[in-house]
Design a protein around this motif. Structure first.
Motif, PDB file in Angstrom:
ATOM      1  N   VAL A  82       0.856  -1.194   0.000  1.00 44.92           N
ATOM      2  CA  VAL A  82       0.000   0.000   0.000  1.00 44.92           C
ATOM      3  C   VAL A  82       0.892   1.244   0.000  1.00 44.92           C
ATOM      4  CG1 VAL A  82      -1.820   1.237   1.222  1.00 44.92           C
ATOM      5  CG2 VAL A  82      -1.853  -1.270   1.138  1.00 44.92           C
ATOM      6  N   LYS A 114      -0.309   4.421  -0.948  1.00 45.50           N
ATOM      7  CA  LYS A 114      -1.144   5.634  -1.036  1.00 45.50           C
ATOM      8  C   LYS A 114      -0.508   6.766  -0.224  1.00 45.50           C
ATOM      9  CE  LYS A 114      -4.096   3.956   2.720  1.00 45.50           C
ATOM     10  NZ  LYS A 114      -5.375   4.088   3.367  1.00 45.50           N
ATOM     11  N   TYR A 158       2.813   6.863   2.369  1.00 43.51           N
ATOM     12  CA  TYR A 158       2.785   7.293   3.766  1.00 43.51           C
ATOM     13  C   TYR A 158       3.895   8.317   4.020  1.00 43.51           C
ATOM     14  CZ  TYR A 158      -0.328   3.252   4.818  1.00 43.51           C
ATOM     15  OH  TYR A 158      -1.368   2.337   4.857  1.00 43.51           O
ATOM     16  N   LEU A 194      -7.944   1.543  -3.809  1.00 48.96           N
ATOM     17  CA  LEU A 194      -8.541   0.925  -2.612  1.00 48.96           C
ATOM     18  C   LEU A 194      -9.989   1.318  -2.334  1.00 48.96           C
ATOM     19  CD1 LEU A 194      -5.479   1.185  -0.240  1.00 48.96           C
ATOM     20  CD2 LEU A 194      -6.521  -0.949  -1.008  1.00 48.96           C
ATOM     21  N   LYS A 216     -15.806  -5.228  -3.059  1.00 47.49           N
ATOM     22  CA  LYS A 216     -15.513  -5.068  -1.634  1.00 47.49           C
ATOM     23  C   LYS A 216     -16.768  -5.285  -0.797  1.00 47.49           C
ATOM     24  CE  LYS A 216     -13.077  -2.206   1.599  1.00 47.49           C
ATOM     25  NZ  LYS A 216     -11.936  -1.306   1.627  1.00 47.49           N
ATOM     26  N   ARG A 223     -17.513   1.318   6.747  1.00 56.03           N
ATOM     27  CA  ARG A 223     -16.982   2.553   6.154  1.00 56.03           C
ATOM     28  C   ARG A 223     -17.389   2.576   4.680  1.00 56.03           C
ATOM     29  NH1 ARG A 223     -10.502   3.686   6.065  1.00 56.03           N
ATOM     30  NH2 ARG A 223     -10.544   1.782   4.805  1.00 56.03           N
ATOM     31  N   HIS A 233     -12.157  -5.062   4.659  1.00 55.17           N
ATOM     32  CA  HIS A 233     -11.172  -4.320   5.467  1.00 55.17           C
ATOM     33  C   HIS A 233     -11.488  -4.545   6.940  1.00 55.17           C
ATOM     34  CE1 HIS A 233      -7.953  -1.549   6.045  1.00 55.17           C
ATOM     35  NE2 HIS A 233      -8.692  -0.597   6.578  1.00 55.17           N
ATOM     36  N   ASN A 267      -4.740  -5.817   6.507  1.00 53.85           N
ATOM     37  CA  ASN A 267      -3.790  -4.715   6.602  1.00 53.85           C
ATOM     38  C   ASN A 267      -2.558  -5.248   7.356  1.00 53.85           C
ATOM     39  OD1 ASN A 267      -4.878  -5.047   9.132  1.00 53.85           O
ATOM     40  ND2 ASN A 267      -5.801  -3.024   9.255  1.00 53.85           N
ATOM     41  N   SER A 268      -1.665  -4.354   7.792  1.00 52.77           N
ATOM     42  CA  SER A 268      -0.438  -4.841   8.443  1.00 52.77           C
ATOM     43  C   SER A 268      -0.748  -5.659   9.686  1.00 52.77           C
ATOM     44  CB  SER A 268       0.464  -3.665   8.835  1.00 52.77           C
ATOM     45  OG  SER A 268       0.828  -2.939   7.707  1.00 52.77           O
ATOM     46  N   ARG A 322      -2.342  -7.035   2.403  1.00 56.11           N
ATOM     47  CA  ARG A 322      -2.416  -5.647   1.910  1.00 56.11           C
ATOM     48  C   ARG A 322      -1.793  -4.706   2.948  1.00 56.11           C
ATOM     49  NH1 ARG A 322      -8.190  -5.689   1.351  1.00 56.11           N
ATOM     50  NH2 ARG A 322      -8.156  -4.183   3.031  1.00 56.11           N
ATOM     51  N   PRO A 323      -0.505  -4.898   3.274  1.00 55.60           N
ATOM     52  CA  PRO A 323       0.092  -4.072   4.325  1.00 55.60           C
ATOM     53  C   PRO A 323       0.518  -2.695   3.839  1.00 55.60           C
ATOM     54  CG  PRO A 323       1.720  -5.601   3.487  1.00 55.60           C
ATOM     55  CD  PRO A 323       0.447  -5.894   2.734  1.00 55.60           C
ATOM     56  N   GLY A 324       0.339  -1.709   4.714  1.00 55.19           N
ATOM     57  CA  GLY A 324       0.838  -0.360   4.465  1.00 55.19           C
ATOM     58  C   GLY A 324       1.864  -0.005   5.525  1.00 55.19           C
ATOM     59  N   ILE A 325       1.386   0.366   6.720  1.00 56.88           N
ATOM     60  CA  ILE A 325       2.266   0.927   7.746  1.00 56.88           C
ATOM     61  C   ILE A 325       3.466   0.017   8.047  1.00 56.88           C
ATOM     62  CG2 ILE A 325       1.090  -0.016   9.821  1.00 56.88           C
ATOM     63  CD1 ILE A 325       2.095   3.655   9.452  1.00 56.88           C
ATOM     64  N   TYR A 354       0.596   6.589  11.600  1.00 53.96           N
ATOM     65  CA  TYR A 354       0.132   6.928  10.247  1.00 53.96           C
ATOM     66  C   TYR A 354       0.024   8.449  10.085  1.00 53.96           C
ATOM     67  CZ  TYR A 354      -1.910   2.150  10.467  1.00 53.96           C
ATOM     68  OH  TYR A 354      -2.131   0.807  10.625  1.00 53.96           O
TER      69      TYR A 354
HETATM   70  C1  PLP Z   1      -8.433  -0.563   2.396  1.00 53.98           C
HETATM   71  C2  PLP Z   1      -7.075  -0.534   3.010  1.00 53.98           C
HETATM   72  N1  PLP Z   1      -6.291  -1.621   2.914  1.00 53.98           N
HETATM   73  C3  PLP Z   1      -5.055  -1.654   3.467  1.00 53.98           C
HETATM   74  C4  PLP Z   1      -4.566  -0.565   4.161  1.00 53.98           C
HETATM   75  C5  PLP Z   1      -3.208  -0.655   4.803  1.00 53.98           C
HETATM   76  O1  PLP Z   1      -3.361  -0.623   6.185  1.00 53.98           O
HETATM   77  P1  PLP Z   1      -2.113  -0.584   7.186  1.00 53.98           P
HETATM   78  O2  PLP Z   1      -1.393   0.689   6.829  1.00 53.98           O
HETATM   79  O3  PLP Z   1      -2.716  -0.545   8.526  1.00 53.98           O
HETATM   80  O4  PLP Z   1      -1.295  -1.780   6.925  1.00 53.98           O
HETATM   81  C6  PLP Z   1      -5.350   0.579   4.295  1.00 53.98           C
HETATM   82  C7  PLP Z   1      -4.836   1.722   5.042  1.00 53.98           C
HETATM   83  O5  PLP Z   1      -5.483   2.473   5.681  1.00 53.98           O
HETATM   84  C8  PLP Z   1      -6.648   0.592   3.711  1.00 53.98           C
HETATM   85  O6  PLP Z   1      -7.437   1.656   3.814  1.00 53.98           O
END
Ligand code: PLP
Length: 378
Positions: free
Chosen positions: A41, A43, A47, A89, A134, A141, A170, A210-211, A226-229, A362
């Motif tokens: 991720v 976006k 980050y 997303l 989704k 949300r 999610h 997510n993470s 689908r990890p971001g942070i 974040y």
């Molecule tokens: C739909 C979706 N998937 C994945 C993520 C990644 O989440 P995280 O940063 O907690 O790993 C986000 C982040 O907010 C998200 O909105």
């Protein structure tokens, strides 16, 4: 005067350094966690870390997908020459459909009008558009609410201009190891998948985590994470420490002493005079402020690293300047100052800032503004 490259990248010594080796290491950690595909991720300018170099590093480390929040963010990656699959997303506005088709971005879909318009566009071009449906399984949300599952699945199953290649959801409370919510959401997701299968929708990809979900909840891992942070080496919340999972922070926020002075006991400093020197000593002024993303809420609460010591930020953080109490260690103009990241054996963690500002990691990194040049190494 035409800006030279030096001016564009900053005459001021304040900068962000991003270690792409740490990004690659963290993506590899997520691949090891479950042995599934990873969608990195990236976006919000990855980050705050810089979307294009981070996306490249993530792909080098084996991520098979990238995810963005906006079509505009996906276009930036395409313009930089990245041709990996890119997931948007949230469902984009209908007006964005021509752009997402042109750039081959994969939309998240949940609303009837968007699905109908996309179906017509796919039909018109003669090739179906791949979509990730989704389901709302408890985040409440975005996503197809349970009351609409049947109608939306029928619409998707009969649409000839789209192809459902993935189902996703999610997680609302994945960062709370003891909350039952993630398991409950997985049960709801399984019911959605069963309804979809009855209509012949059998996606090759299913993704939910997510993470925190990826690190803590086996059942939520499915066929892609689908990890971001976590790919930035940062903790999703106070109950999940990134370091405990072998993740490494990638970002340093650094500057230099811009001005130094000795003050007498009781000298009040900065706006509002909210801090006074406890005894005679040295103050360093650092050219960085809340317009760069240092939250004003951190005034008198967190430390920086200077000369191998921790020194408290004192007085109100200003728009462009921050004051630091060096006590009896004389600072000199040009001395390195680390606001986030390591100096010597010590490290100021984003988690410290988040706790002191009563927020999450974040928000800290995404609020580091464009005024601070990003430098990528590794
Ligand atoms: C739909 C979706 N998937 C994945 C993520 C990644 O989440 P995280 O940063 O907690 O790993 C986000 C982040 O907010 C998200 O909105």
């Amino acid at each position: 005067m035409t800006p030279t490259p030096e001016i564009r990248t900053g005459l001021r010594p304040t900068r962000i350094e991003v270690d792409l080796g740490a990004i690659r290491h963290n993506v590899a950690r997520f691949r090891e966690v479950a042995g599934t595909d990873v969608c990195a991720v990236v976006k919000a300018d990855a980050y705050g870390h810089g979307a294009v170099p981070v996306a490249r590093a993530a792909l080098e480390a084996g991520a098979s997908w990238l995810a963005v929040a906006l079509v505009e963010e996906g276009l930036e990656l395409r313009q930089a020459g990245l041709d990996a699959p890119i997931l948007v997303l949230s469902e984009p506005p209908i007006a964005a459909i021509p752009y997402l088709i042109e750039a081959d971005l994969t939309p998240t879909v949940y609303r009837a009008p968007f699905l109908a318009t996309l179906d017509a566009a796919g039909h018109a071009r003669g090739t179906p558009v791949d979509i990730h449906l989704k389901a709302d399984t408890g985040m409440a949300r975005v996503g197809i609410p349970e009351a609409d599952w049947s109608a939306r699945l029928h619409q998707a199953a009969t649409a000839r201009g789209v192809r459902v290649t993935a189902v996703q959801t999610h997680l609302a409370r994945a960062d709370e190891p003891d909350a039952p919510t993630t398991s409950e959401q997985m049960e709801v997701l399984d019911r959605f998948l069963a309804e979809a299968a009855k209509l012949g929708i059998r996606p090759t990809l299913i993704h939910a985590s997510n993470s925190a979900g990826s690190l803590l909840h086996d059942r939520a891992r499915r066929t892609m994470l689908r990890p971001g942070i976590g790919i930035y080496g940062l903790s999703p919340g106070p109950e999940v420490d990134a370091a405990d999972h072998g993740l490494e922070p990638a970002l340093r926020l650094v500057s230099e002493v811009g001005f130094a002075k000795r003050v007498v006991e009781g000298t009040p400093v900065s706006y509002g005079h909210h801090w006074r020197a406890p005894h005679a000593g040295w103050i360093a002024t650092v050219p960085i402020g809340y317009a760069d993303g240092v939250p004003r809420a951190l005034s008198n609460k967190v430390e920086v690293l200077h000369g191998g010591r921790r020194c408290l930020i004192v007085g109100r953080v200003c728009m462009d300047q921050t004051l630091v109490w060096c006590d009896d260690a004389e600072p000199h103009v040009g001395d390195p100052v680390v606001l986030l990241g390591a100096q010597g054996d010590d490290r100021i963690r984003v988690e410290e800032w988040a706790a002191a500002a009563d927020t999450i990691t974040y928000e800290i990194v995404t609020q580091l503004t464009a005024r601070v040049p990003r430098h990528h190494d590794g």
